[in-house]
Design an enzyme around this catalytic site. Structure first.
Site, PDB file in Angstrom:
ATOM      1  N   HIS A   1       0.887  -1.558   0.240  1.00 28.61           N
ATOM      2  CA  HIS A   1       0.253   0.067   0.047  1.00 28.61           C
ATOM      3  C   HIS A   1       0.617   1.079  -0.213  1.00 28.61           C
ATOM      4  O   HIS A   1       0.582   2.186   0.280  1.00 28.61           O
ATOM      5  CB  HIS A   1      -1.335   0.003   1.532  1.00 28.61           C
TER       6      HIS A   1
ATOM      7  N   HIS B   1      -6.719  -4.629  -1.596  1.00 20.89           N
ATOM      8  CA  HIS B   1      -5.920  -5.900  -1.044  1.00 20.89           C
ATOM      9  C   HIS B   1      -6.172  -6.995  -3.096  1.00 20.89           C
ATOM     10  O   HIS B   1      -6.466  -7.650  -2.489  1.00 20.89           O
ATOM     11  CB  HIS B   1      -6.674  -6.894   0.325  1.00 20.89           C
TER      12      HIS B   1
END
Ligand SMILES: Nc1ncnc2c1ncn2[C@@H]1O[C@H](COP(=O)(O)OP(=O)(O)O)[C@@H](O)[C@H]1O
Ligand SMILES: Nc1ncnc2c1ncn2[C@@H]1O[C@H](COP(=O)(O)OP(=O)(O)O)[C@@H](O)[C@H]1O
Ligand SMILES: [Mg+2]
Ligand SMILES: [Mg+2]
Ligand SMILES: [Mg+2]
Ligand SMILES: [Mg+2]
Lengths: 326, 208, 326, 208
Positions: A54, A214
């Site tokens: 991320h 994700h």
């Protein structure tokens, strides 16, 4: 799979090596990223963490005015309690530590285990759950934490830097989360190094609506559409949950593989949407901040500001990923 | 009361589970790609490799307890603490040697711990949908006076069925729940790995 | 083609709308991006520009300590003289204007035409040509300008901010270019909105070595390799042309579609390479700064620092794309 | 001395060139994708659309001069100023009406301007490889006392041949030069568009 990596198993370790080399303001030890300057006595410590992939979240937000430490897990896998315990103990300046946790089963479990096992440190936690694509009810895992994490880390970090006590920092962190909502749209899947192939297949004329960070598929597919319409889908979802009025902080966030030029195009549409609702984009952020590896797409996060939050947002910050005022 | 079992059996079970997970690593990740984040096989394989190393290092403690702590400390994600707590709870309940009845009780205690931590119940489309029926199958076998082998076979069967039964379910816990109705039609990766791990009891019993 | 755009013809206009909305420090008029604050009397004005698709370059570098105006052309198409003339006249604070031009036929032609046609303003120019993948000779178009453009804009901008006269700003700009070298590697092609399909096809096991920032194919293909080896190829090319010693400014730059986590992995290898040569990464930058739409890949740019250049690099800068010290 | 030609012919030529470029827009961009940056068709199509608008707006000035200035002001890239300068130089050299010989001289003046600006010579694999032979073909036709129609046909033929002859060349100017040896084996997009534009002389003559 074509990635700039040495091997799938070394991704996180190698990236942390690079971060440490690139940023003298950071110190990396045992898979925890710290401010090189160490804890400041009397300041509440801020620890966050989560799966890697991320970036710049979270490690890129370690520094003055934001986090004291970040615990990066494997790609898309929450960190383990050992990391969190070590970070919590190391950053405690005597005023206690706030855990900023995105609401995923893995993150909450590992942070809870760590909080239980950390001795001699007062720990408070805030759960970030801003993603309106996910239904929030007693019978679900609850909303995901996505873009608002950056807002929480920034504003709680500013308050901690100003010397506020733990309870107040935790309260404001929760308030920022409560005032924030996100919605994401993917044009492509991401490819995790471990899997080596795209997590989902998306035909060339379709997008995924309501994706997380994700590579989880979204709530539904829809035909690809002009930026104006995609921005409207995202903003409708946000507005439906958090009616837009007053001064807003708005982030148009790229999922990692989307170039800045496209994010600005989306931002223009988002800003027009906000204006049409009679609200105002008082502060904004456009860029790849809370990403999902190489996924193409965007998310939009909105936070309803008040004077205090605006001041906290404007306060100086000096991290690799976010910097102003110093 | 069945015959006595011991720590060596537990070690053999973990070994067999590690092999089974390694062999199906890709399948587990593919299942997770469909309704999660495509890391379940990698997570468990990494975790059980660490378990094998920890056991090979040969420190003290019940193998299941060692394995549980190792998974908690090394895996991360949802499955790390959940499987870790399952095994740690079992290891705590079991000594150097124990009966099948003792194993059954320990298994149930582990499953209860997973449910408590995960705030999940059977039917939520999680590993519990395989673990719950498996624990009850062992207990049932104990009541029926079955041998460990038969008990494990019944447990393996129950876990496999439980895993397959997750296919039509709509997930209410874990990442798959974000998909809402779209989660139906896919086997839960954690339930699938639970079926492998329970199935490894049979392999271990054959070897012991 | 899946892009976050409204239509291929509107890409640049829409993105500029978004930039203007996101950054109150900028003013956009007739396809020129200015500092909202306007020119400062007695300060040398800095104007750059080029095709769009390289964001944040150039418009993202307009602001205190860097550019006074940027002229974005269509995607991968240099701006037209009208834009450059307007920008040059608008930013002149009486001390003259420096044109920072990347060495491409289109850019040089249009900036030259503009300089000829601009009346009443003293104009100097610097040509950026740092890309060692291209042979420099009398019989070629010469080296391309790529990553070093950012260095030139930053350091010349700092000097101009300090009140230096045009000739000195131009001299330092040329010196930064002369001390800088770049090399780029692509994992994928980019897709221009106008073409709607990838500019080149690259098999899943191949990379392009020596690419530019417009989707031009590179000098040759090679099998895909671990980050360590790709970094070595790039650094060998740089080192061969500009032997590495002393203090270096090093940028590992993403081509637009490469996530930060991979860039940090590359940076770790680049830093190790530099150390092995006995030189030192004294300053660094890791991120997507000089991009090529959605291309995946990286470039590395190295500049040999001296004390003056280090000071200019460290000087405060406040732009959407680069900010520190204020 | 050939017959007199006029500004209307120039306008018809530009119109025909615009249509030809629009029709082959994609092919030109594909050629540019192979050895450049995939925008040549888009650039010229945008430019010639602006030219048509500028001519339709009907301001004063020789159409070629108007078109040249429009291309310079609206296209950008390498081809904008180069084609713009070609046409502007031609427009400057031509008045309201002119002979074929005048046209030939103007054409050569335009080509010289392209070479000067681009610092290129024939053989560098650029538009000059089509424009140069075309200009010489018109001049040759004038010497032979040919009619405009025949002159334009010879020019179109020469431009097409010149464009095709760029295929084996290694580029020494423009973006294609960055490819080095790899630029060989592809037709230069600017030479290809020059062949279209010169070819439009024939279409225009047919209409006039
Ligand atoms: N709250 C929960 N209770 C029980 N099991 C859960 C829960 N959340 C997730 N799981 C199990 O964990 C599995 C996913 O594990 P894994 O992919 O390794 O972790 P993550 O979801 O963090 O990526 C799911 O398939 C499910 O069986
Ligand atoms: N120096 C030069 N001299 C003459 N023609 C050139 C030169 N550089 C480029 N060209 C021509 O311009 C064409 C490319 O035009 P275009 O794609 O529109 O611009 P850009 O290269 O800026 O993207 C080339 O195919 C070539 O024919
Ligand atoms: Mg995970
Ligand atoms: Mg998973
Ligand atoms: Mg171009
Ligand atoms: Mg081109």
């Amino acid at each position: 799979m074509k990635k700039l990596i040495n091997s799938p198993g070394e991704v996180v370790g190698d990236a942390l090596k690079g971060m440490a080399a690139a940023h003298p303001s950071l110190r990396v030890a045992d898979r925890v990223v710290y401010r090189a300057a160490g804890p400041r006595a009397g300041k509440v410590g801020l620890v966050s963490g989560g799966g890697s992939g991320h970036e710049p979240l979270h490690a890129g937000f370690v520094g003055y005015g934001m986090l004291d430490a970040a615990c990066p897990g494997e790609v898309f896998t929450s960190p383990v309690p050992d990391q969190i315990i070590a970070a919590t103990q190391a950053v405690d300046g005597g005023a206690g530590v706030l855990h900023i946790v995105k609401n995923y089963t893995g993150d909450t479990l590992n942070f809870e285990l760590a909080a239980d096992l950390t001795e001699g440190v007062e720990v408070a936690g805030v759960l970030v759950d801003d993603d309106v694509a996910v239904q929030d009810s007693l019978y679900t895992a609850g909303r995901r934490g996505t873009g608002a994490t950056l807002f929480v880390e920034k504003m709680a970090g500013a308050l901690a830097e100003q010397g506020a006590p733990l309870a107040q920092v935790a309260r404001v962190a929760a308030e920022v989360d409560g005032r924030s909502r996100s919605f994401g749209i993917a044009l492509t899947s991401c490819t995790t190094p471990a899997a080596g192939k795209p997590t989902f297949d998306l035909p060339d004329d379709q997008v995924e609506l309501g994706i997380g960070i994700h590579g989880e598929p979204g709530r539904r597919r829809a035909p690809h559409a002009p930026a104006r319409e995609l921005a409207e889908v995202a903003m409708d979802a946000v507005h439906h949950d958090l009616p837009l009025y007053g001064d807003l902080l708005v982030m148009v966030n790229g999922m990692g593989g989307t170039p800045l030029i496209e994010l600005y195009i989306v931002f223009a549409e988002v800003e027009a949407y906000v204006r049409a609702k009679g609200a105002r984009v008082a502060r904004s952020l456009v860029g790849n901040y809370v990403t999902s590896l190489d996924m193409q797409g965007f998310s939009v996060t909105v936070c309803r500001l008040d004077d205090e939050l605006t001041r906290l947002w404007d306060a100086p910050v000096e991290t690799p990923g976010l910097r102003w005022g110093r | 009361m069945g015959p006595l079992m011991d720590a060596a059996f537990c070690a053999a079970w973990l070994e067999a589970a590690a092999l089974a997970v390694a062999a199906d690593r890709e399948r587990l990740t593919d299942l997770d790609a469909a309704i999660g984040d495509a890391d379940h096989g990698a997570n468990l394989d990494r975790g059980f490799s660490e378990v094998r190393q920890a056991l090979a290092a040969g420190g003290p403690g019940q193998p299941l307890a060692v394995a549980g702590v190792t998974l908690i400390r090394k895996v991360g994600g949802a499955s790390g603490p959940l499987y870790g707590s399952l095994l740690r709870a079992m290891g705590k309940a079991l000594g150097e040697s124990f009966t099948l009845a003792g194993f059954a009780a320990a298994f149930q205690a582990g499953v209860d711990e997973v449910a408590r931590l995960g705030k999940a119940v059977e039917g939520d489309k999680t590993m519990l949908d395989a673990l719950g029926p498996a624990a009850r199958a062992v207990a049932g076998a104990v009541r029926d006076g079955a041998e460990p082998r038969a008990a494990f076979e019944r447990a393996a069967e129950a876990a496999r069925e439980g895993a397959l039964a997750t296919v039509p379910l709509v997930a209410r816990k874990g990442r798959a729940s974000y998909l809402g109705e779209r989660s139906a039609g896919h086997e839960d990766p954690g339930a699938a790995s639970s079926a492998l791990i329970v199935g490894a009891l049979v392999t271990a019993d054959g070897e012991a």
